[in-house]
Design a protein around this motif. Structure first.
Motif, short mmCIF file in Angstrom:
data_model
loop_
_atom_site.label_atom_id
_atom_site.label_comp_id
_atom_site.label_asym_id
_atom_site.label_seq_id
_atom_site.Cartn_x
_atom_site.Cartn_y
_atom_site.Cartn_z
N GLY A 1 -9.76 -10.27 11.82
CA GLY A 1 -10.78 -11.32 12.28
C GLY A 1 -10.00 -13.03 11.81
N THR B 1 -10.77 -1.94 14.14
CA THR B 1 -11.27 -2.69 13.11
C THR B 1 -11.00 -1.94 11.58
OG1 THR B 1 -12.87 -3.78 14.48
CG2 THR B 1 -13.35 -4.10 12.12
N VAL C 1 -8.04 -10.42 18.13
CA VAL C 1 -8.86 -9.55 17.19
C VAL C 1 -9.24 -8.69 18.06
CG1 VAL C 1 -10.76 -9.55 15.73
CG2 VAL C 1 -9.26 -11.58 15.64
N THR D 1 -8.09 0.19 21.40
CA THR D 1 -8.77 -1.01 21.35
C THR D 1 -9.76 -0.98 22.45
OG1 THR D 1 -7.17 -2.29 22.96
CG2 THR D 1 -6.71 -2.15 20.41
N ASP E 1 -11.84 -5.63 19.60
CA ASP E 1 -13.07 -5.18 19.63
C ASP E 1 -13.34 -3.58 19.62
OD1 ASP E 1 -15.96 -5.36 19.52
OD2 ASP E 1 -16.20 -6.20 21.37
N TRP F 1 -13.79 -13.61 20.06
CA TRP F 1 -13.31 -12.85 19.18
C TRP F 1 -14.41 -12.11 18.30
CZ3 TRP F 1 -7.96 -15.07 16.35
CH2 TRP F 1 -6.99 -15.07 17.33
N PRO F 2 -14.39 -10.93 18.02
CA PRO F 2 -13.35 -9.83 18.67
C PRO F 2 -13.54 -9.75 20.00
CG PRO F 2 -15.12 -8.80 17.47
CD PRO F 2 -15.41 -10.17 17.44
N HIS G 1 -2.04 -8.08 16.24
CA HIS G 1 -3.55 -7.75 16.23
C HIS G 1 -3.79 -8.08 14.85
CE1 HIS G 1 -2.45 -5.96 19.98
NE2 HIS G 1 -3.56 -5.62 20.14
#
Ligand code: AMP
Ligand code: MG
Length: 326
Positions: free
Chosen positions: A60, A119, A112, A23, A114, A83-84, A57
């Motif tokens: 979105g 993702t 969320v 992350t 980034d 967010w993210p 986590h």
């Protein structure tokens, strides 16, 4: 198109096993948040006490209602703005969420991340991932995949590569009781940024965890194995002299010019950025590097006070507690 790495990680998660994923804050040790068997593995691997809740986590903001019973207006606005990103919200928890994830509480922490790999994983998995930092409890957080390999080897499941983490310290945590926000852990989204955005003052909790006992003054967390001392420049200089004069090898995280020390055989000097975001990004990697250098002690030149340095100073203070000392 789902890459073979992501497909294999999703398969692990669906079968109740853990995976490591990058992350923007630190690398996470993730499990299916709705599968108590997977979540149990996270606690066991980390050696983490069961009353320390995990952050869920999600892909979105549109998925938040699957976890939170109620979303106060302020929380929704923060999520829309940050967010993210490195901001975790602690909200009232839906009944069906396993209480193993929340440390037995009726609140759940959600964010969320980034990072494109996180993702892609969350999208392919389709659910929430309970994911604390991919390290042993209390130790330095991992900001590169090799840090994770040093802790776990292959034990933690597949490690998804994502390069060095761009934020480098754990997320800011904000709790809501009603519409009143409280800062539970400082991060790079500062209390002032949140206050300016919401147009109100937020409370600052003395402890990291809402409703949990205050972390004891001797609590060590985010810490290297090598004893670490946090000192202002002048005090650091005299401490360094006394340590090296008895032959100790010392690592220094430096902010000032320490040109005269660079040549000393006993001293490993790492110059750090004077800008808080860059310092935060480099912090754990610098400590990991010093920690494997066979040094007797790490001395850290205290960064300035002030909001921008809040996250860095918080982590350094915790890293400098050594119960029992050495
Ligand atoms: P980490 O250690 O980075 O995985 O972050 C987990 C931290 O989030 C915990 O140690 C708590 O400080 C905080 N946290 C997670 N869930 C909750 C919750 N339900 N209530 C309050 N704090 C929480
Ligand atoms: Mg952690």
């Amino acid at each position: 198109m789902i890459s073979p790495d992501i497909a294999s990680a999703v398969d692990h998660l669906k079968r109740g096993f853990t995976v490591v994923f990058p992350t923007e804050t630190v690398y996470g040790l993730g499990a299916d948040a709705m599968n108590p068997k997977g979540v149990e593995r996270v606690f066991a691997l980390k050696g983490r006490p069961r009353d320390r809740p995990l952050i869920v986590h999600i892909e979105g903001l549109s998925r938040l209602e699957e976890w939170a019973e109620e979303i106060p207006e302020g929380a929704r606005r923060l999520a829309e703005r940050f967010w993210p990103g490195p901001l975790t919200l602690v909200l009232s928890c839906r009944r069906e969420i396993p209480r193993l994830v929340t440390g037995g509480r009726d609140t759940v922490a959600v964010r969320v991340p980034d990072h494109p790999v996180a993702t892609a994983l969350l999208r392919a998995f389709g659910g929430g991932l309970a994911a604390p930092s991919a390290n042993r409890f209390g130790r330095l957080s991992p900001t590169a995949s090799w840090h994770v390999r040093e802790f776990f080897g292959d034990e933690a499941g597949p490690i998804l590569e994502g390069g060095p983490c761009s934020t480098g310290v754990e997320s800011t945590i904000v709790g809501f009781s009603g519409d009143r926000p409280t800062l539970l852990r400082p991060g790079t989204v500062s209390a002032r940024m949140i206050e300016e955005f919401l147009g109100l003052r937020i409370l600052r909790a003395g402890a990291e965890e809402e409703g949990a006992p205050l972390p004891g003054s001797g609590e060590s967390h985010y810490a290297p194995c090598t004893p670490l001392e946090l000192l202002p420049a002048e005090a650091l200089r005299s401490r360094l002299l006394s340590l090296t004069s008895r032959g100790d090898r010392v690592g220094v995280l430096a902010l000032s010019e320490w040109g005269d020390l660079c040549g000393q055989r006993e001293v490993t000097l790492l110059p750090m950025s004077r800008k808080a975001p860059e310092y935060a990004r480099e912090l754990y990697a610098a400590l990991h590097a010093l920690d494997r250098g066979g040094l007797g002690r790490i001395l850290v030149e205290a960064p300035p006070d002030g909001e921008a340095w809040g996250a860095v100073n918080d982590r350094l203070k915790r890293a400098s507690h050594h119960p029992g000392g050495r």
